[in-house]
Design a protein around this motif. Sequence first.
Motif, PDB file in Angstrom:
ATOM      1  N   THR A 281       0.497  13.139  -5.812  1.00 40.05           N
ATOM      2  CA  THR A 281       1.224  11.931  -5.428  1.00 40.05           C
ATOM      3  C   THR A 281       0.885  10.778  -6.359  1.00 40.05           C
ATOM      4  O   THR A 281      -0.095  10.821  -7.101  1.00 40.05           O
ATOM      5  N   SER A 282       1.695   9.736  -6.267  1.00 32.18           N
ATOM      6  CA  SER A 282       1.426   8.535  -7.031  1.00 32.18           C
ATOM      7  C   SER A 282       0.119   7.907  -6.554  1.00 32.18           C
ATOM      8  O   SER A 282      -0.164   7.891  -5.356  1.00 32.18           O
ATOM      9  N   PRO A 283      -0.679   7.376  -7.481  1.00 35.17           N
ATOM     10  CA  PRO A 283      -1.897   6.679  -7.060  1.00 35.17           C
ATOM     11  C   PRO A 283      -1.623   5.270  -6.529  1.00 35.17           C
ATOM     12  O   PRO A 283      -2.521   4.642  -5.962  1.00 35.17           O
ATOM     13  N   PHE A 284      -0.401   4.783  -6.696  1.00 34.89           N
ATOM     14  CA  PHE A 284      -0.070   3.439  -6.245  1.00 34.89           C
ATOM     15  C   PHE A 284       0.342   3.467  -4.774  1.00 34.89           C
ATOM     16  O   PHE A 284       0.943   4.436  -4.301  1.00 34.89           O
ATOM     17  N   PRO A 285       0.051   2.398  -4.041  1.00 37.23           N
ATOM     18  CA  PRO A 285       0.438   2.359  -2.627  1.00 37.23           C
ATOM     19  C   PRO A 285       1.950   2.447  -2.478  1.00 37.23           C
ATOM     20  O   PRO A 285       2.701   1.928  -3.303  1.00 37.23           O
ATOM     21  N   ASP A 286       2.400   3.141  -1.423  1.00 39.38           N
ATOM     22  CA  ASP A 286       3.831   3.184  -1.142  1.00 39.38           C
ATOM     23  C   ASP A 286       4.376   1.775  -0.946  1.00 39.38           C
ATOM     24  O   ASP A 286       3.659   0.872  -0.478  1.00 39.38           O
ATOM     25  N   VAL A 287       5.631   1.583  -1.307  1.00 36.74           N
ATOM     26  CA  VAL A 287       6.282   0.279  -1.143  1.00 36.74           C
ATOM     27  C   VAL A 287       7.374   0.394  -0.082  1.00 36.74           C
ATOM     28  O   VAL A 287       7.903   1.479   0.188  1.00 36.74           O
ATOM     29  N   HIS A 288       7.712  -0.727   0.518  1.00 44.73           N
ATOM     30  CA  HIS A 288       8.797  -0.776   1.491  1.00 44.73           C
ATOM     31  C   HIS A 288      10.129  -0.767   0.752  1.00 44.73           C
ATOM     32  O   HIS A 288      10.324  -1.500  -0.225  1.00 44.73           O
TER      33      HIS A 288
END
Length: 537
Positions: free
Chosen positions: A4-11
Amino acid sequence: MGFTSPFPDVHIPEVSVFDLLFSGIDQTDLDRVALIDAADGVRTTYRDLIDRVDATAGALAARGIGVGAVVGLLAPNSSLFATAFHGILRAGATATTINALFTAHDIAKQLTDAKATMLITVTALLPQAQQAAEAVGITPERLIVLDGDGESASGHPNADDLLAHKAPAPQVDFDPATHLAVLPYSSGTTGNPKGVMLTHRNLVANVAQIRPLLAMGSDDKILAVLPFFHIYGMTVLLNAALQARATLVVMPRFDLGAFLETIQEHRITYGFIAPPVAVALAKHPLVDEYETSSLRVLMSGAAPLDAELGSAVAKRLSVRVLQGFGMSELSPVSHCMPADGGRQFFGEAAPLSSCGWPLPNTVNKIVDPTTGEEVAYPARGLSEPGELWVKGPNVMAGYLGNEEATTTTIDPDGFLHTGDLAQVDHAGRVFIVDRLKELIKYKGYQVPPAELEALLLTHPAVTDAAVIGVTDADGEEIPKAFVVRQPGTHLTADEVIEFVARQVAPYKKVRQVEFIDVIPKSASGKILRKDLRTPTV
């Protein structure tokens, strides 16, 4: 399983593109300059842009354009393009953007496939637009010439005619998750282009995914030279940059002198480019004649950027050079370096040989194309190469009228098979090797053309280069280089072959060389290998 992406999910808002960009705009932003046409200095504020988009949508609706309709848009970059593009979407219609270099035959082919009932263009492209419109049955009053003389003089409405109609923007009702916003056509570098169905949610999602990484803001002046008709320019410039309330300084086409002058005159802070521009910035003597210190970031995409070339640009311009990866089918961005290279998140910048990390809300797999097994994620170093698969809200709805191609590209689990050979390192950074279809099979070995092209560009006498596989007299596929010499040099084929041979494994050697005047490329900067390929040598 994938990684998965290491960045936090965005709305991801459940809204249309217009609502994402312009609904609820802060009053303090309305009088900011949204667009500057570099050619004549004309400025358009956000207030003016929204008013013109609404008026264009109202005029299109009065002409029967709405949900379910498809409108062709054939024009170079300008503020008029931006208004027409967002006006089409605001009316609830679907925009099929057309390459400004297309012939009448190409235009007609796309209009027919997309089932477009209206075409919007400019005077410079009117001859081929008119011929295409006549071929597909689009009547003169439905061929809009944005900068033309107007309907009363020519029979073709212009932008002023649309604005003068003063019809209110229509109230449209559609599901952003399923309603098509745009219908760009894949670049067709190896075959016939296909209509890529992108919904409002696809475009909204991609803006939401890239915004926190690119870190564009209202103080940025962004050079808009990437063609708006291509999904790269469409998403990062017409959508993401405008949502950031930045100022787009719009150029209709790339010319190195005008490009540098625009950076100097407008104090450009952020630029989005393709590798051919990077080649010019690294090698051309004209660069030294201009002041470019305002530039903070140059982001390269649309085709692989060699690390050595990117580093040369960064050093020469004292600018941070970044790289991303994407494709029309991914709206288009799927991988990206953050604006600081990754220092805040990871403590170090990503190597320029990578395309950065997967975007938020995405999952990747790297799959061995021979066995179909997922390549193991490495504890250190790089993984084995495999085909890159991507799953996320930016994955297209499919190819228009081509269920077979759609099911071949998107599997039942929702992963889009990119057709690109890639590797991932222990830090989650992805490295694109080459297109699977472009790998040259020499005596059982796989030779990536992009690797040889990057090496050739390091030769001081080489302006540009492309490599393809051709068949020799013995029926063996071999690497052949097409080379553009630097003016005033006398590079020979033997010198090219020797230069490469000194630096690669024996099976990767270039075995034939042809000197040409220009490498054929798409408007987004991809090498058109099909234009170089011949069946035998």
